[in-house]
Design a protein around this motif. Structure first.
Motif, PDB file in Angstrom:
ATOM      1  N   ILE A 226       0.881  -1.163   0.000  1.00 18.40           N
ATOM      2  CA  ILE A 226       0.000   0.000   0.000  1.00 18.40           C
ATOM      3  C   ILE A 226       0.919   1.213   0.000  1.00 18.40           C
ATOM      4  O   ILE A 226       1.725   1.383   0.921  1.00 18.40           O
ATOM      5  CB  ILE A 226      -0.932   0.013   1.231  1.00 18.40           C
ATOM      6  N   LYS A 240      -3.384   3.980  -2.854  1.00 18.15           N
ATOM      7  CA  LYS A 240      -2.398   3.566  -3.851  1.00 18.15           C
ATOM      8  C   LYS A 240      -2.299   4.650  -4.918  1.00 18.15           C
ATOM      9  O   LYS A 240      -3.291   5.316  -5.232  1.00 18.15           O
ATOM     10  CB  LYS A 240      -2.781   2.227  -4.481  1.00 18.15           C
ATOM     11  N   LYS A 249     -10.538  -1.799  -9.732  1.00 17.62           N
ATOM     12  CA  LYS A 249     -10.976  -1.976  -8.356  1.00 17.62           C
ATOM     13  C   LYS A 249     -10.195  -3.080  -7.638  1.00 17.62           C
ATOM     14  O   LYS A 249     -10.043  -3.049  -6.404  1.00 17.62           O
ATOM     15  CB  LYS A 249     -12.476  -2.288  -8.298  1.00 17.62           C
ATOM     16  N   TRP A 251      -7.204  -3.423  -7.375  1.00 16.70           N
ATOM     17  CA  TRP A 251      -6.056  -2.845  -6.683  1.00 16.70           C
ATOM     18  C   TRP A 251      -6.380  -2.513  -5.227  1.00 16.70           C
ATOM     19  O   TRP A 251      -5.477  -2.361  -4.412  1.00 16.70           O
ATOM     20  CB  TRP A 251      -5.571  -1.584  -7.398  1.00 16.70           C
ATOM     21  N   THR A 252      -7.662  -2.385  -4.905  1.00 15.64           N
ATOM     22  CA  THR A 252      -8.055  -2.073  -3.522  1.00 15.64           C
ATOM     23  C   THR A 252      -8.114  -3.309  -2.632  1.00 15.64           C
ATOM     24  O   THR A 252      -8.266  -3.186  -1.421  1.00 15.64           O
ATOM     25  CB  THR A 252      -9.419  -1.359  -3.490  1.00 15.64           C
ATOM     26  N   ASN A 253      -7.995  -4.495  -3.231  1.00 14.87           N
ATOM     27  CA  ASN A 253      -8.102  -5.730  -2.431  1.00 14.87           C
ATOM     28  C   ASN A 253      -7.038  -5.791  -1.338  1.00 14.87           C
ATOM     29  O   ASN A 253      -7.272  -6.341  -0.260  1.00 14.87           O
ATOM     30  CB  ASN A 253      -7.982  -6.959  -3.331  1.00 14.87           C
ATOM     31  N   PHE A 255      -5.991  -3.559   0.517  1.00 10.23           N
ATOM     32  CA  PHE A 255      -6.295  -2.733   1.686  1.00 10.23           C
ATOM     33  C   PHE A 255      -6.745  -3.584   2.867  1.00 10.23           C
ATOM     34  O   PHE A 255      -6.645  -3.174   4.027  1.00 10.23           O
ATOM     35  CB  PHE A 255      -7.373  -1.698   1.355  1.00 10.23           C
ATOM     36  N   GLY A 268     -10.625   3.941   1.674  1.00 17.61           N
ATOM     37  CA  GLY A 268      -9.415   3.829   0.873  1.00 17.61           C
ATOM     38  C   GLY A 268      -9.584   4.542  -0.456  1.00 17.61           C
ATOM     39  O   GLY A 268     -10.673   5.029  -0.787  1.00 17.61           O
ATOM     40  N   ILE A 270      -7.724   5.207  -4.724  1.00 17.45           N
ATOM     41  CA  ILE A 270      -6.692   5.144  -5.749  1.00 17.45           C
ATOM     42  C   ILE A 270      -6.449   6.573  -6.225  1.00 17.45           C
ATOM     43  O   ILE A 270      -7.359   7.232  -6.737  1.00 17.45           O
ATOM     44  CB  ILE A 270      -7.116   4.269  -6.941  1.00 17.45           C
ATOM     45  N   ASN A 284     -14.200   2.910  -1.291  1.00 16.83           N
ATOM     46  CA  ASN A 284     -13.023   2.943  -2.156  1.00 16.83           C
ATOM     47  C   ASN A 284     -13.210   4.016  -3.231  1.00 16.83           C
ATOM     48  O   ASN A 284     -14.023   3.842  -4.152  1.00 16.83           O
ATOM     49  CB  ASN A 284     -12.793   1.574  -2.807  1.00 16.83           C
TER      50      ASN A 284
END
Length: 292
Positions: A226, A240, A249, A251-253, A255, A268, A270, A284
């Motif tokens: 992160i 990120k 989306k 990419w948020t996993n 977190f 969170g 991006i 997110n």
């Protein structure tokens, strides 16, 4: 002189101009709050990818931002010369000017990366203790700063090295010899220097408010990462940084690793080159870099 000034002095860190200051927008503390970000997105003019990288390449030196000086290279060349000849030698007398300039250039090329003293020492042909000493000089003079890894007793297999950033992205672009914003935007360092820009802008937003930023990064030995972890009021906000207009989306996993900590995980996001503020869902967000 002998009287204590405790409680009667406020210390402010004077960084290069922030994006908001350079563009004439109100300086606001960066937070990952849906309503505040939505309000700010309506108050700030969107910027294209090219415009964002022009801001990154130009940097935050007042002489350049104000238009008093037109040549970016001339300003930074003079700045480096004055910096080495005066400020550095006031702190450390025995500094080889040529090697120190080479050292600063190598450090700039490694921005947004975990600090590796041996790599820098080998590149500049100096000792590891000298690298640590010279990095300390850069930090004391407000040229660089670090993000330390977020640590918590409940998190295992954490890396321990800090990541290094410059306060002024224009100085990084100059030292790494990007002659204009377009070549920088398309170059090999574009992702790293975008991350440097984003992190420094968030840090400046806190410093301009007279606050200390509690900002970290997360990386473990399973390569889960992160880029930014903001800690505020007992809550962790994961972020990120991505050089893209259309974030994924998935990419948020990552977190979710923060759920193992003793603190609450907040919203969170991006931080990317999207042309508008939007969201995957309420937890997110998709935050344009130009909005910081």
């Amino acid at each position: 002189v002998q009287e204590s000034l405790a409680g009667r002095v406020c210390l402010l860190h004077m960084s290069p101009l922030s994006q908001a200051e350079a563009c004439g927008y109100p300086s606001e503390l960066f937070t990952v709050e849906l309503e505040r970000l939505l309000t700010r997105s309506k108050a700030v003019t969107p910027a294209s990818i090219q415009e964002v990288f022009e801001r990154i390449w130009r940097g935050g030196m007042p002489a350049i931002v104000s238009g008093v000086k037109k040549e970016q290279a001339a300003v930074y060349s003079s700045y480096i010369s004055t910096y080495i000849d005066r400020d550095v030698k006031e702190i450390a007398d025995r500094v080889d000017s040529f090697k120190f300039l080479n050292f600063v250039t190598v450090v700039a090329a490694l921005t947004s990366q975990m600090v590796n003293y041996k790599t820098i020492a080998d590149a500049v042909e100096i000792s590891v203790p000298t690298v640590k000493n010279w990095l300390n000089i850069l930090e004391r003079l407000g040229i660089i700063f670090y993000l330390h890894p977020y640590s918590n007793n409940l998190l295992k297999r954490m890396v321990t090295k800090p990541k290094l950033y410059f306060y002024d992205s224009g100085l990084v672009a100059y030292l790494t010899k990007w002659t204009d914003s377009e070549t920088l935007m398309n170059g090999a360092m574009s992702g790293a220097i975008l991350e440097n820009f984003v992190v420094s802008e968030i840090v400046k937003s806190y410093q301009n408010a007279g606050l200390e930023p509690f900002i970290y990064y997360y990386r473990d030995k399973d390569n889960k990462e992160i880029d930014i972890v903001l800690e505020r009021n007992g809550t962790l906000y994961p972020l990120k940084v991505k050089k893209t207009m259309m974030p994924d989306k998935r990419w948020t996993n990552v977190f979710g690793v923060l759920d193992k900590t003793s603190l609450k995980r907040g919203t969170g996001g991006i931080l990317c080159l999207s042309d508008k503020f939007t969201a995957f869902d309420r937890d997110n967000l998709i935050i344009p870099v130009w909005e910081i």
